[in-house]
Write an enzyme that holds these catalytic residues in place. Structure first.
Site, PDB file in Angstrom:
ATOM      1  CE1 TYR A  82     -17.603 -29.704 -29.269  1.00 26.23           C
ATOM      2  CE2 TYR A  82     -16.743 -31.957 -28.595  1.00 26.23           C
ATOM      3  CZ  TYR A  82     -17.856 -31.175 -28.802  1.00 26.23           C
ATOM      4  OH  TYR A  82     -19.069 -31.755 -28.693  1.00 26.23           O
ATOM      5  CB  SER A 118     -19.878 -33.875 -25.299  1.00 23.93           C
ATOM      6  OG  SER A 118     -19.075 -34.835 -25.835  1.00 23.93           O
ATOM      7  CE  LYS A 145     -20.165 -28.997 -26.563  1.00 26.68           C
ATOM      8  NZ  LYS A 145     -21.564 -27.886 -26.769  1.00 26.68           N
ATOM      9  CE1 TYR A 187     -27.217 -33.520 -26.138  1.00 25.29           C
ATOM     10  CE2 TYR A 187     -25.918 -32.793 -27.916  1.00 25.29           C
ATOM     11  CZ  TYR A 187     -27.229 -32.514 -27.234  1.00 25.29           C
ATOM     12  OH  TYR A 187     -27.637 -31.402 -27.149  1.00 25.29           O
ATOM     13  CG  PHE A 188     -22.808 -41.582 -24.780  1.00 26.63           C
ATOM     14  CD1 PHE A 188     -23.619 -40.711 -23.726  1.00 26.63           C
ATOM     15  CD2 PHE A 188     -21.793 -42.433 -24.164  1.00 26.63           C
ATOM     16  CE1 PHE A 188     -22.994 -40.705 -22.383  1.00 26.63           C
ATOM     17  CE2 PHE A 188     -21.471 -42.317 -23.034  1.00 26.63           C
ATOM     18  CZ  PHE A 188     -21.919 -41.425 -21.929  1.00 26.63           C
ATOM     19  CB  THR A 218     -16.139 -35.106 -24.907  1.00 24.84           C
ATOM     20  OG1 THR A 218     -14.647 -34.895 -25.219  1.00 24.84           O
ATOM     21  CG2 THR A 218     -16.664 -33.703 -24.578  1.00 24.84           C
ATOM     22  CB  SER A 241     -21.086 -20.480 -38.445  1.00 25.18           C
ATOM     23  OG  SER A 241     -21.164 -21.177 -37.575  1.00 25.18           O
TER      24      SER A 241
HETATM   25  N1  UFG Z   1     -14.010 -43.474 -36.770  1.00 23.80           N
HETATM   26  C1  UFG Z   1     -13.246 -44.310 -37.962  1.00 23.80           C
HETATM   27  N2  UFG Z   1     -13.063 -44.034 -39.201  1.00 23.80           N
HETATM   28  C2  UFG Z   1     -13.797 -42.533 -39.449  1.00 23.80           C
HETATM   29  C3  UFG Z   1     -14.062 -41.874 -38.437  1.00 23.80           C
HETATM   30  C4  UFG Z   1     -14.448 -42.390 -37.095  1.00 23.80           C
HETATM   31  O1  UFG Z   1     -12.826 -45.474 -37.597  1.00 23.80           O
HETATM   32  O2  UFG Z   1     -13.113 -42.100 -40.588  1.00 23.80           O
HETATM   33  C5  UFG Z   1     -14.045 -44.396 -35.580  1.00 23.80           C
HETATM   34  C6  UFG Z   1     -13.286 -43.470 -34.644  1.00 23.80           C
HETATM   35  O3  UFG Z   1     -12.053 -43.875 -34.561  1.00 23.80           O
HETATM   36  C7  UFG Z   1     -14.371 -44.004 -33.388  1.00 23.80           C
HETATM   37  C8  UFG Z   1     -15.650 -44.022 -33.932  1.00 23.80           C
HETATM   38  O4  UFG Z   1     -15.474 -44.177 -35.376  1.00 23.80           O
HETATM   39  O5  UFG Z   1     -13.993 -44.846 -32.636  1.00 23.80           O
HETATM   40  C9  UFG Z   1     -16.469 -42.897 -33.876  1.00 23.80           C
HETATM   41  O6  UFG Z   1     -15.889 -41.770 -34.203  1.00 23.80           O
HETATM   42  P1  UFG Z   1     -16.575 -40.356 -34.451  1.00 23.80           P
HETATM   43  O7  UFG Z   1     -15.690 -39.443 -35.026  1.00 23.80           O
HETATM   44  O8  UFG Z   1     -17.847 -40.384 -35.406  1.00 23.80           O
HETATM   45  O9  UFG Z   1     -17.050 -39.799 -33.134  1.00 23.80           O
HETATM   46  P2  UFG Z   1     -16.068 -39.576 -31.641  1.00 23.80           P
HETATM   47  O10 UFG Z   1     -16.428 -40.642 -30.694  1.00 23.80           O
HETATM   48  O11 UFG Z   1     -14.733 -39.717 -32.286  1.00 23.80           O
HETATM   49  O12 UFG Z   1     -16.583 -38.174 -31.146  1.00 23.80           O
HETATM   50  C10 UFG Z   1     -17.700 -37.763 -30.788  1.00 23.80           C
HETATM   51  C11 UFG Z   1     -18.206 -36.440 -30.963  1.00 23.80           C
HETATM   52  C12 UFG Z   1     -17.277 -35.494 -30.547  1.00 23.80           C
HETATM   53  C13 UFG Z   1     -17.530 -35.798 -29.008  1.00 23.80           C
HETATM   54  C14 UFG Z   1     -17.072 -37.054 -28.659  1.00 23.80           C
HETATM   55  C15 UFG Z   1     -16.887 -37.337 -27.346  1.00 23.80           C
HETATM   56  O13 UFG Z   1     -17.980 -36.273 -32.628  1.00 23.80           O
HETATM   57  O14 UFG Z   1     -18.107 -34.152 -30.701  1.00 23.80           O
HETATM   58  O15 UFG Z   1     -17.724 -37.986 -29.496  1.00 23.80           O
HETATM   59  O16 UFG Z   1     -16.311 -38.738 -26.976  1.00 23.80           O
HETATM   60  F1  UFG Z   1     -16.416 -35.039 -28.514  1.00 23.80           F
END
Ligand code: UFG
Length: 341
Positions: free
Chosen positions: A151, A126, A155, A179-180, A128, A35
């Protein structure tokens, strides 16, 4: 060779784990409903290993199909359960889809595992679950908080289901890896992340911008309480993360694990978004077009792992730097483009 079922084994972290399992002497068998991934990830796995890995096209919420799988594939020693939806934003719009798939698949899988006397499970959790932590770095003792998306809640609920099962007197042994931020791709560039449409995550957005698919990266906020004002994350190379699953299943199979255990899997180092961008530029020699935009709602300002427990108890260690991870993500992007031409 011990046979390990890998659900979601054609996905991003799953495909890397399948490769590491084979290289560690296991026989992984994949189930995936495709998917959120493509057949090409199976081809990539085969290109790295020089042979194909068995894959069954099954949806993990389908109890009857899971039963047929266990009847057919006898001798499964343990399970690594990746299959889940993972888009935070989408989960806010379609919560039932997330609860049905992420919680439903775990319950179905555990029931069928019990029926077939398979009692070792590694679960994809996660960071999260820690929400916005009061203290950094976060250890496994850091309190779990109310999730800020459906989401994230799936978890948290899945971890609770595993804990309830452990205290029920069942003989199920489970290890949840928190996971981080997984980034990067296999050094062969044969497998990597396959984001559908516009990527939500930072690194695929960076590589697509550098490749000219996206015009510009927006950095979400530079007014956080961090050294340069941008959010802090713990970016872990997906191959290092994949290896954590191998050591986790090894520990379960060796009988050393408790009924339920939780481990942080990160590097132990926090980097700002700007540092990540600079690491990408240094590693690849590409100049990234980016601008600073407003904060993204729901973002955790800063989080990174204390990985002492995984290091001491699993023997987990990271081997890749942020630059190496960025370089591998870029090589994968280039490989994708070459094969799509
Ligand atoms: N970011 C940007 N621009 C973008 C995308 C992300 O500045 O276009 C920043 C976000 O604000 C954040 C960092 O990059 O500060 C990381 O963002 P991600 O979306 O890559 O990852 P997240 O930390 O938000 O999310 C990840 C996983 C989720 C999980 C979460 C747990 O993708 O599945 O960590 O904290 F839930």
């Amino acid at each position: 060779m011990k046979k390990i079922l890998v659900t979601g084994g054609a996905g991003y972290i799953g495909s890397h784990t399948v490769v590491e399992l084979v290289q560690a002497g296991y026989e992984p068998v994949i189930i995936d409903n495709f998917s959120n991934t493509e057949e090409r990830s199976l081809q990539g796995i085969a290109a790295i290993l020089g042979r194909e890995v068995t894959c069954h096209r099954i949806d993990c919420t389908d109890t009857a199909a899971l039963r047929r799988f266990f009847e057919q594939e006898t001798g499964i020693a343990g399970v690594i359960h990746f299959a889940a939806y993972k888009a935070v934003g989408e989960s806010v719009e379609e919560p039932l889809k997330y609860y049905h798939n992420n919680v439903g698949s775990l319950v179905a899988l555990l029931q069928v595992m019990q029926e077939f006397n398979v009692n070792k499970l590694v679960f994809s959790s996660s960071c999260t679950v820690y929400g916005i932590p009061a203290e950094l770095p976060v250890t496994e003792q850091t309190p779990v908080q109310k999730a800020n998306s459906p989401y994230g809640n799936t978890k948290k609920i899945c971890e609770e289901i595993l804990s309830d099962l452990a205290t029920s007197g069942s003989d199920m042994y489970t290890t949840a890896l928190r996971y981080f931020n997984p980034i990067g791709a296999h050094p062969s560039a044969e497998i990597g992340e396959l984001p559908l449409g516009v990527p939500n995550n930072l690194v695929p957005f960076i590589t697509q911008t550098a490749a000219g698919i996206r015009e510009q990266l927006t950095i979400f906020g530079n007014d956080y309480d961090t050294p340069d004002g941008t959010c802090i994350r713990d970016y872990v190379h997906v191959v290092d993360l994949a290896k954590a699953h191998v050591v986790a299943i090894e520990r379960l199979l060796s009988g050393k694990a408790e009924n339920i255990e939780f481990f942080n899997v990160g590097t132990g180092t926090g980097n700002t978004v700007l540092e990540a961008v600079q690491a990408f530029e240094r590693a690849t020699g590409e100049k990234l077009n980016y601008k600073i935009g407003p904060r993204r709602s729901g973002d955790v300002p800063k989080i990174y792992a204390d990985v002492t427990k995984a290091t001491e108890e699993l023997g987990f260690k990271t081997t890749s730097t942020l630059e190496e991870a960025m370089k591998s993500a870029w090589d994968w992007q280039m490989h994708l483009q070459k094969t799509e031409e």
